[in-house]
Design an enzyme around this catalytic site. Structure first.
Site, PDB file in Angstrom:
ATOM      1  N   ALA A 156     -10.332  -4.600  -2.144  1.00  0.00           N
ATOM      2  CA  ALA A 156     -10.859  -4.919  -0.663  1.00  0.00           C
ATOM      3  C   ALA A 156     -11.632  -6.007  -0.475  1.00  0.00           C
ATOM      4  CB  ALA A 156     -11.610  -3.631  -0.235  1.00  0.00           C
TER       5      ALA A 156
ATOM      6  N   TYR B  39       7.932  -4.121  -9.165  1.00  0.00           N
ATOM      7  CA  TYR B  39       7.188  -3.689  -7.867  1.00  0.00           C
ATOM      8  C   TYR B  39       7.803  -2.576  -7.199  1.00  0.00           C
ATOM      9  CZ  TYR B  39       4.346  -4.923  -3.447  1.00  0.00           C
ATOM     10  OH  TYR B  39       3.781  -4.846  -2.482  1.00  0.00           O
TER      11      TYR B  39
ATOM     12  N   LYS C 258       6.273   0.985  -6.214  1.00  0.00           N
ATOM     13  CA  LYS C 258       6.056   1.510  -4.814  1.00  0.00           C
ATOM     14  C   LYS C 258       6.747   2.607  -4.413  1.00  0.00           C
ATOM     15  CE  LYS C 258       3.040  -1.579  -3.601  1.00  0.00           C
ATOM     16  NZ  LYS C 258       1.398  -1.310  -3.388  1.00  0.00           N
TER      17      LYS C 258
HETATM   18  P1  NAP Z   1      -3.729  -9.475  -1.728  1.00  0.00           P
HETATM   19  O1  NAP Z   1      -4.335  -9.971  -0.537  1.00  0.00           O
HETATM   20  O2  NAP Z   1      -2.941 -10.091  -2.807  1.00  0.00           O
HETATM   21  O3  NAP Z   1      -4.951  -8.539  -2.304  1.00  0.00           O
HETATM   22  C1  NAP Z   1      -4.860  -7.530  -3.277  1.00  0.00           C
HETATM   23  C2  NAP Z   1      -6.341  -7.337  -3.851  1.00  0.00           C
HETATM   24  O4  NAP Z   1      -6.142  -6.578  -4.910  1.00  0.00           O
HETATM   25  C3  NAP Z   1      -7.092  -8.748  -4.246  1.00  0.00           C
HETATM   26  O5  NAP Z   1      -8.260  -8.721  -3.745  1.00  0.00           O
HETATM   27  C4  NAP Z   1      -6.835  -8.493  -5.737  1.00  0.00           C
HETATM   28  O6  NAP Z   1      -7.844  -8.963  -6.503  1.00  0.00           O
HETATM   29  C5  NAP Z   1      -7.089  -6.833  -5.646  1.00  0.00           C
HETATM   30  N1  NAP Z   1      -6.743  -6.440  -7.256  1.00  0.00           N
HETATM   31  C6  NAP Z   1      -5.893  -6.626  -7.962  1.00  0.00           C
HETATM   32  N2  NAP Z   1      -5.472  -6.008  -9.173  1.00  0.00           N
HETATM   33  C7  NAP Z   1      -6.859  -5.483  -9.174  1.00  0.00           C
HETATM   34  C8  NAP Z   1      -7.337  -4.368 -10.073  1.00  0.00           C
HETATM   35  N3  NAP Z   1      -6.539  -4.142 -11.296  1.00  0.00           N
HETATM   36  N4  NAP Z   1      -8.415  -3.821  -9.579  1.00  0.00           N
HETATM   37  C9  NAP Z   1      -8.978  -4.285  -8.509  1.00  0.00           C
HETATM   38  N5  NAP Z   1      -8.616  -4.894  -7.579  1.00  0.00           N
HETATM   39  C10 NAP Z   1      -7.284  -5.438  -7.705  1.00  0.00           C
HETATM   40  O7  NAP Z   1      -2.794  -8.507  -1.205  1.00  0.00           O
HETATM   41  P2  NAP Z   1      -2.396  -7.903   0.181  1.00  0.00           P
HETATM   42  O8  NAP Z   1      -1.175  -8.445   0.822  1.00  0.00           O
HETATM   43  O9  NAP Z   1      -3.465  -7.534   0.950  1.00  0.00           O
HETATM   44  O10 NAP Z   1      -1.816  -6.279  -0.271  1.00  0.00           O
HETATM   45  C11 NAP Z   1      -2.558  -4.988  -0.353  1.00  0.00           C
HETATM   46  C12 NAP Z   1      -1.509  -3.917  -0.790  1.00  0.00           C
HETATM   47  O11 NAP Z   1      -0.411  -3.858   0.110  1.00  0.00           O
HETATM   48  C13 NAP Z   1      -0.988  -4.089  -2.029  1.00  0.00           C
HETATM   49  O12 NAP Z   1      -0.969  -2.790  -2.779  1.00  0.00           O
HETATM   50  C14 NAP Z   1       0.236  -4.565  -1.813  1.00  0.00           C
HETATM   51  O13 NAP Z   1       1.262  -4.293  -2.656  1.00  0.00           O
HETATM   52  C15 NAP Z   1       0.594  -3.989  -0.320  1.00  0.00           C
HETATM   53  N6  NAP Z   1       1.552  -4.572   0.435  1.00  0.00           N
HETATM   54  C16 NAP Z   1       1.510  -5.766   0.855  1.00  0.00           C
HETATM   55  C17 NAP Z   1       2.372  -6.315   1.828  1.00  0.00           C
HETATM   56  C18 NAP Z   1       2.279  -7.590   2.365  1.00  0.00           C
HETATM   57  O14 NAP Z   1       3.361  -7.996   2.973  1.00  0.00           O
HETATM   58  N7  NAP Z   1       1.263  -8.450   2.208  1.00  0.00           N
HETATM   59  C19 NAP Z   1       3.641  -5.570   1.889  1.00  0.00           C
HETATM   60  C20 NAP Z   1       3.715  -4.300   1.489  1.00  0.00           C
HETATM   61  C21 NAP Z   1       2.826  -3.587   0.681  1.00  0.00           C
HETATM   62  P3  NAP Z   1      -7.946 -10.405  -6.944  1.00  0.00           P
HETATM   63  O15 NAP Z   1      -8.012 -11.470  -5.967  1.00  0.00           O
HETATM   64  O16 NAP Z   1      -9.126 -10.640  -7.919  1.00  0.00           O
HETATM   65  O17 NAP Z   1      -6.604 -10.678  -7.839  1.00  0.00           O
END
Ligand code: NAP
Length: 251
Positions: A12, A152, A156
């Site tokens: 978050a 991935y 998912k």
């Molecule tokens: P993001 O901006 O990359 O943020 C992900 C967050 O998760 C980062 O703050 C990261 O921390 C944290 N994280 C990674 N590994 C972790 C761990 N082991 N323990 C605790 N925290 C951890 O991603 P987002 O785009 O917001 O995506 C959020 C979710 O939605 C993900 O599950 C992603 O797969 C899913 N999603 C995203 C999209 C899209 O288009 N963006 C589409 C489909 C699904 P660090 O910064 O320290 O690495």
């Protein structure tokens, strides 16, 4: 008046997780802003507090069961029994299968699948005791298959089966479990994808928007709004569902 619930939102510190934490706080929940580094999560917790909400920043690695147990105990003590869990933490390690390493495979499974298992294992007793719980798992349109994302997409898709099983096992305790499968959401994650394929992010957004029926890419709030619906007291009869939030239909 319904009692104040406590939510844990993983990953978050930024992106979808940060928007979700802020939305749930605006909905009146106490929120644990959990990320790998508590320092990175602190500004989100501060923004919530400054807006009149209640939040703490918590550092934990969701893939590590002990780390999650410790984080959940702290949340229970400082904010109250965590009965809402949003499994949002995620990473990508994209590559075509022939170049993907076992480490790339394991890292993605560990965060998305083991991570979502760890958080629910650690919180389910609070939900069962409260006879109330809301679990929302972040899947993806990639669950339907996506070039360069064997790891991935498998994780998912796995989360969708996991969600349905949680719904079946925990339903009788007042706990719902649902999954959100976002399409293209404008975050650091999609920026990293653009960089990997060598396309400027603005061009990537423009090109992607042209393929999306509502003619725009998604924003973190689009997902946060959907989480808010699933978490609401009124959504207690909606469970085991996967909703594609992608600006158009997906199979
Ligand atoms: P993001 O901006 O990359 O943020 C992900 C967050 O998760 C980062 O703050 C990261 O921390 C944290 N994280 C990674 N590994 C972790 C761990 N082991 N323990 C605790 N925290 C951890 O991603 P987002 O785009 O917001 O995506 C959020 C979710 O939605 C993900 O599950 C992603 O797969 C899913 N999603 C995203 C999209 C899209 O288009 N963006 C589409 C489909 C699904 P660090 O910064 O320290 O690495």
């Amino acid at each position: 008046m319904t009692e104040t619930r406590t939510a844990i939102v993983t990953g978050a510190a930024r992106g979808i997780g940060a928007a979700t934490a802020q939305r749930l706080a605006a909905d009146g929940l106490n929120v644990a802003v959990l990320d790998l580094d508590a320092g990175q999560a602190q500004p989100v917790a501060d923004a919530i507090t400054n807006a009149g909400g209640k939040a703490i920043a918590v550092g934990a690695d969701v893939s590590d069961a002990d780390s999650v147990e410790a984080a959940v105990s702290r949340v229970a003590e400082e904010l109250g029994a965590p009965t809402v869990v949003i499994n949002n933490a995620g990473i990508i390690r994209d590559n075509l299968l022939f170049k993907m390493t076992v480490d790339d495979w394991d890292a993605v499974m560990a965060v998305h699948l083991r991570g979502s298992f760890n958080t629910v294992k650690a919180t389910q007793k609070y939900m069962v005791e409260a006879k109330f719980g809301r679990i929302v798992n972040l899947s993806s349109t990639s669950a339907l298959g996506n070039r360069g994302q064997a790891n991935y997409s498998a994780a998912k898709a796995g989360l969708q089966g996991y969600t349905k099983t949680l719904a079946i096992e925990l339903g009788k305790f007042g706990v719902t479990a649902n999954a959100i499968a976002p399409g293209f959401i404008q975050t650091d994650m999609t920026a990293a994808t653009a960089e990997r394929i060598g396309v400027p992010f603005d061009d990537f957004i423009k090109f992607s928007a042209e393929q999306i029926p509502v003619a725009r890419v998604g924003q973190p709030d689009d997902i946060a709004n959907t989480v808010s619906f699933f978490v609401g007291e009124a959504a207690g009869f909606v469970s085991g569902q996967v909703i594609y939030v992608a600006g158009g239909p997906k199979d």
